[in-house]
Structure formats: structure tokens, C-alpha cells
Design a protein around this motif. Structure first.
Motif, short mmCIF file in Angstrom:
data_model
loop_
_atom_site.label_atom_id
_atom_site.label_comp_id
_atom_site.label_asym_id
_atom_site.label_seq_id
_atom_site.Cartn_x
_atom_site.Cartn_y
_atom_site.Cartn_z
N LEU A 171 0.81 -1.22 0.00
CA LEU A 171 0.00 0.00 0.00
C LEU A 171 0.85 1.28 0.00
CD1 LEU A 171 -2.65 1.52 0.16
CD2 LEU A 171 -2.67 1.15 2.63
N ASP A 172 1.84 1.36 0.87
CA ASP A 172 2.64 2.59 0.96
C ASP A 172 3.35 2.90 -0.36
OD1 ASP A 172 1.85 3.19 3.47
OD2 ASP A 172 3.65 2.45 4.48
N GLU A 173 3.93 1.85 -0.94
CA GLU A 173 4.65 2.05 -2.21
C GLU A 173 3.72 2.52 -3.31
OE1 GLU A 173 7.59 -0.91 -3.94
OE2 GLU A 173 7.31 -1.74 -1.94
N VAL A 174 2.52 1.93 -3.36
CA VAL A 174 1.56 2.31 -4.39
C VAL A 174 1.08 3.75 -4.15
CG1 VAL A 174 -0.73 1.84 -5.34
CG2 VAL A 174 0.85 -0.05 -4.90
N LYS A 175 0.82 4.08 -2.90
CA LYS A 175 0.38 5.45 -2.58
C LYS A 175 1.44 6.46 -3.01
CE LYS A 175 1.20 7.62 1.06
NZ LYS A 175 1.48 8.05 2.44
N GLU A 176 2.70 6.16 -2.71
CA GLU A 176 3.78 7.09 -3.09
C GLU A 176 3.91 7.20 -4.61
OE1 GLU A 176 7.18 5.76 -0.83
OE2 GLU A 176 6.10 6.23 1.03
N ALA A 177 3.78 6.08 -5.30
CA ALA A 177 3.88 6.10 -6.77
C ALA A 177 2.76 6.95 -7.37
CB ALA A 177 3.84 4.68 -7.32
N LEU A 178 1.57 6.86 -6.77
CA LEU A 178 0.45 7.66 -7.27
C LEU A 178 0.63 9.15 -6.94
CD1 LEU A 178 -2.52 5.24 -6.50
CD2 LEU A 178 -1.71 5.94 -8.76
N GLN A 179 1.17 9.43 -5.77
CA GLN A 179 1.43 10.84 -5.43
C GLN A 179 2.47 11.43 -6.38
OE1 GLN A 179 2.23 10.31 -1.19
NE2 GLN A 179 0.42 11.54 -0.71
N GLU A 180 3.45 10.62 -6.76
CA GLU A 180 4.50 11.12 -7.66
C GLU A 180 3.96 11.55 -9.01
OE1 GLU A 180 7.73 8.28 -7.84
OE2 GLU A 180 8.16 8.62 -5.70
#
Ligand SMILES: Nc1ncnc2c1ncn2[C@@H]1O[C@H](COP(=O)(O)OP(=O)(O)OP(=O)(O)O)[C@@H](O)[C@H]1O
Length: 112
Positions: free
Chosen positions: A13-22
Motif C-alpha cells: 500500500l505505501d509504495e503504491v500510494k507514493e507512486a500515485l502521489q509522484e
């Protein structure tokens, strides 16, 4: 507008959230879900433990975005959520008719 729903492994979840924020996503929703894919009834490793149950814990991310953001969002999710092991999850894309920001009354692309 489109809604991208991604069902992923919870620890991603954290990695996906960060990728989407980027890529500029400014809001999303997360739900804990359970489900199964083609590996129904088979074992899957989850946090070091082997599950032999039909329904495995997953996380569902929902993000509503402009049409021209869909490809970037899908790429970001796949890039961050992929482990190459069974149960990596799925992404569904569907149309969204309207969005309204309650505080301001803005609608459409301005509200997402
Ligand atoms: N057709 C579907 N409709 C709704 N949810 C689904 C569907 N397929 C899978 N899911 C959800 O996605 C989760 C992950 O699916 P999963 O990755 O195991 O699919 P799979 O087709 O078996 O792929 P893989 O072979 O990579 O494991 C499931 O636990 C379930 O919550």
C-alpha cells in the motif's frame, strides 16, 4: 473522468500510494477487503504465514482521475505493486459521471 480500482497486497500500500502521489494524484480511498483470484483454495504467503483459506486479505485503492491520467496511474500501480508472485492483484477502470467537492461546490475535473 475514470475510476481506477486496484486490489493489491496490503504490504504494497505505501509504495503504491507514493507512486500515485509522484504522478500528481491528490486523493484516494483505501478499503481493507478479502477475495480470491484464480488461485482459489491454494496457499499464499502473507506476512510470512501460509494461508490455505479461500479469502485472502487485500487492500482496495480507489482513485477518481481525469481520463488522461489513467495510463500513468495504471503504470504507477503496476510498477509499485508487482512482486511477480501469485496474488499480486488486479486493476479495474470504469467511467465516472460526476464528481463534486462538497466544500466549494466545484464539479468535474476541478473537483478531483
Ligand atoms: N474478477 C474479479 N472481480 C473482483 N475482484 C477480483 C477479481 N479477480 C480478482 N479479484 C480480487 O483481486 C485479488 C487478487 O487477485 P489475484 O491477483 O489473486 O488474481 P489472479 O487472477 O489469481 O492472478 P494471479 O495469477 O497473479 O494470482 C483477489 O483476492 C480478489 O480480491
Amino acid at each position: 473522468m475514470k475510476k481506477v480500482e486496484a486490489i493489491i497486497k496490503p504490504f504494497k500500500l505505501d509504495e503504491v500510494k507514493e507512486a500515485l502521489q509522484e504522478i500528481g494524484i491528490q486523493g484516494l480511498s483505501v478499503t481493507e477487503v478479502k477475495g480470491f483470484g484464480r488461485q482459489k483454495g491454494h496457499t499464499e504467503l502473507y506476512r510470512g504465514a501460509e494461508y490455505v483459506v479461500d479469502f485472502l486479505p487485500k487492500v482496495k485503492i480507489e482513485v477518481v482521475l481525469a481520463d488522461d491520467m489513467v495510463d500513468a496511474a495504471v503504470d504507477a500501480i503496476v510498477g509499485a505493486a508487482k512482486t511477480d508472485k501469485i496474488g499480486d492483484g488486479k486493476i479495474f477502470v470504469s467511467p465516472v459521471e460526476q464528481a463534486i467537492r462538497i466544500r466549494t461546490g466545484e464539479s468535474g475535473d476541478d473537483a478531483i
